[in-house]
Design a protein around this motif. Sequence first.
Motif, PDB file in Angstrom:
ATOM      1  N   MET A   1       0.833  -1.211   0.000  1.00 19.99           N
ATOM      2  CA  MET A   1       0.000   0.000   0.000  1.00 19.99           C
ATOM      3  C   MET A   1       0.858   1.248   0.000  1.00 19.99           C
ATOM      4  SD  MET A   1      -1.532   2.427   2.356  1.00 19.99           S
ATOM      5  CE  MET A   1      -3.153   2.883   2.956  1.00 19.99           C
ATOM      6  N   ALA A   2       1.840   1.298   0.893  1.00 23.96           N
ATOM      7  CA  ALA A   2       2.732   2.462   0.965  1.00 23.96           C
ATOM      8  C   ALA A   2       3.552   2.603  -0.312  1.00 23.96           C
ATOM      9  CB  ALA A   2       3.646   2.335   2.179  1.00 23.96           C
ATOM     10  N   THR A   3       3.923   1.479  -0.925  1.00 21.87           N
ATOM     11  CA  THR A   3       4.701   1.510  -2.163  1.00 21.87           C
ATOM     12  C   THR A   3       3.882   2.076  -3.310  1.00 21.87           C
ATOM     13  OG1 THR A   3       5.812  -0.505  -1.382  1.00 21.87           O
ATOM     14  CG2 THR A   3       6.179   0.140  -3.672  1.00 21.87           C
ATOM     15  N   ALA A   4       2.627   1.650  -3.404  1.00 24.47           N
ATOM     16  CA  ALA A   4       1.743   2.167  -4.454  1.00 24.47           C
ATOM     17  C   ALA A   4       1.535   3.665  -4.303  1.00 24.47           C
ATOM     18  CB  ALA A   4       0.405   1.435  -4.413  1.00 24.47           C
ATOM     19  N   LEU A   5       1.388   4.142  -3.081  1.00 28.11           N
ATOM     20  CA  LEU A   5       1.247   5.587  -2.850  1.00 28.11           C
ATOM     21  C   LEU A   5       2.513   6.313  -3.295  1.00 28.11           C
ATOM     22  CD1 LEU A   5      -0.433   5.710   0.691  1.00 28.11           C
ATOM     23  CD2 LEU A   5      -1.542   5.838  -1.548  1.00 28.11           C
ATOM     24  N   ASP A   6       3.659   5.724  -3.014  1.00 30.18           N
ATOM     25  CA  ASP A   6       4.937   6.303  -3.413  1.00 30.18           C
ATOM     26  C   ASP A   6       5.005   6.448  -4.934  1.00 30.18           C
ATOM     27  OD1 ASP A   6       7.532   7.236  -3.382  1.00 30.18           O
ATOM     28  OD2 ASP A   6       8.412   5.421  -2.529  1.00 30.18           O
ATOM     29  N   ILE A   7       4.641   5.397  -5.635  1.00 27.41           N
ATOM     30  CA  ILE A   7       4.659   5.415  -7.099  1.00 27.41           C
ATOM     31  C   ILE A   7       3.679   6.444  -7.649  1.00 27.41           C
ATOM     32  CG2 ILE A   7       4.082   4.051  -9.157  1.00 27.41           C
ATOM     33  CD1 ILE A   7       5.130   1.599  -7.592  1.00 27.41           C
ATOM     34  N   ALA A   8       2.524   6.552  -7.007  1.00 30.61           N
ATOM     35  CA  ALA A   8       1.472   7.467  -7.477  1.00 30.61           C
ATOM     36  C   ALA A   8       1.752   8.926  -7.151  1.00 30.61           C
ATOM     37  CB  ALA A   8       0.131   7.053  -6.882  1.00 30.61           C
ATOM     38  N   GLY A   9       2.761   9.165  -6.321  1.00 32.73           N
ATOM     39  CA  GLY A   9       3.067  10.543  -5.949  1.00 32.73           C
ATOM     40  C   GLY A   9       2.244  11.061  -4.790  1.00 32.73           C
ATOM     41  N   VAL A  10       1.675  10.146  -3.997  1.00 31.64           N
ATOM     42  CA  VAL A  10       0.905  10.537  -2.816  1.00 31.64           C
ATOM     43  C   VAL A  10       1.851  10.670  -1.628  1.00 31.64           C
ATOM     44  CG1 VAL A  10      -0.956   9.895  -1.226  1.00 31.64           C
ATOM     45  CG2 VAL A  10      -1.142   9.314  -3.662  1.00 31.64           C
ATOM     46  N   GLN A  11       1.824  11.805  -0.994  1.00 30.80           N
ATOM     47  CA  GLN A  11       2.620  11.993   0.215  1.00 30.80           C
ATOM     48  C   GLN A  11       2.071  11.082   1.307  1.00 30.80           C
ATOM     49  OE1 GLN A  11       5.324  14.106   0.485  1.00 30.80           O
ATOM     50  NE2 GLN A  11       5.698  13.271   2.522  1.00 30.80           N
ATOM     51  N   LYS A  12       2.902  10.194   1.839  1.00 32.28           N
ATOM     52  CA  LYS A  12       2.405   9.221   2.817  1.00 32.28           C
ATOM     53  C   LYS A  12       1.941   9.914   4.085  1.00 32.28           C
ATOM     54  CE  LYS A  12       4.896   6.322   5.424  1.00 32.28           C
ATOM     55  NZ  LYS A  12       5.725   5.169   5.864  1.00 32.28           N
TER      56      LYS A  12
END
Length: 487
Positions: free
Chosen positions: A369-380
């Motif tokens: 989940m955190a990796t997908a956010l990283d790829i999508a450009g979402v600030q965790k």
Amino acid sequence: MKHRLIIIALFVSTFLGCTQLGKNRQDSIEIRKKPNIVFIFTDDQSFKAIHALGNEEILTPTMDKLVHEGVTFTHAFNMGGWNGAICLASRAMMISGRSIWRAQEISKAYSQDNALDKTWPRLMQTQGYDTYMTGKWHVQAKPEKIFNHVGHVLRGMPFDTPEGYDRPKDKTDTLWKPWKKEFGGYWKGGTHWSELVKQDALFFLDSAAQKKEPFFMYVAFNAPHDPRQSPKAYVDQYPLEKITVPKSYLPEYPYAEIMGAGQNLRDEKLAPFPRTEYAVKVNRQEYYAITTHLDDQIKAILNALEDFGLMDNTYIFFTSDHGLSVGEHGLMGKQNMYDHSIRVPLMMVGPDLPKNKKVDADVYLQDIMATALDIAGVQKPEYIEFNSLLNLIEDQDKKSKYNGIYGVYEASSQRMIRKDHYKLILYPNTKQILLYNLKYDPLELNNIATDKKNRALIKTLFNDLITLQKEKGDSLDLKSIYNKVIS
């Protein structure tokens, strides 16, 4: 001077174009269209249930391709569960990004339609992602409240029948067969549920391929969860005489009752007590067959990504919510702390990822989940307790970000820490401790807790476990147990 300029130019070109896995990853993603993300989630699939990861008995050519075409995290774990439905906790952690006890708490808010903006798909939507789910859900939040599009929403497990339990008693017990549709299960509704999920995914891809927006797909199969049903042709690929009994086979697990996984637990009722080698082989045959059938459905999804020209800008994640015993240690279910039940396959394929790479750092499957956010450009967000895997892919020498892997089953039935190739398992209700040296005993066959030379190690691991439980919001009074056990 001229050569220096050429070297500088090459350096700048390489620096700008070679990696999107470093600190400037988000900026480089923004330059082009954001990549699509496809998350494929299976149920009850142990890390041992993939041919390319060491099981020569099972046929999984599509999953093998994911191993060869991308990065495999060889030591990915689930924390466990707060009740017998381990998938419930695993999926709650995946959607919320919270560790087990806080995921349980936030699930109560989800059931009231609160805190939905903090879920994985809603966070993806903040970066313009068109979000879609189909298949097994088993999360308190209503999927239509957090995804843009929803296919079939399938229950926690397919509808089963009494005939599917306590079997086979012997070679004459042939009433229940995986391909018999009259017993419902995956066949309820006419189309095998794995095929239904595949059809949904293909339908969405046909539409998504025509759109400009990047998409996030959550494709969740019930397979290979029981009832382990598949067409006869798949079962026939696994002649019973070629199925081996696992080396950890036991007729009965000595601590099953005290650890909360005894004869009254649904999963454990699938095979007769005590276990027989024949019953274990039949269950493993059916487990392999439904996994191979599942593999073919995933193949169709990957083929569609290729046919639509989407693969070059799509990241694919593959994992399962937890593993399964299927006869190991005398157990059938996943309500235990052995690797066959807490350790899962985790593969990641993408346009800028290395091929056929293995990373052995300890991670949690919810790091996806955190990796997908990283790829999508979402600030965790700060509330997400899991970590992006990208830095571990980038640098093989990097250590796990976790100071040990924490495991739990129910409020007080089991606790575990896995650290530095050792595993300590505690059954708090009876103060029973097990210790395994995973480097020399990866199958967890030899409990070395009674060896006096390991007393200092047990103390250290116990203290580390207490630290981990506090980090995870675990309210069990382990310190009191420690004072009674360690003296």
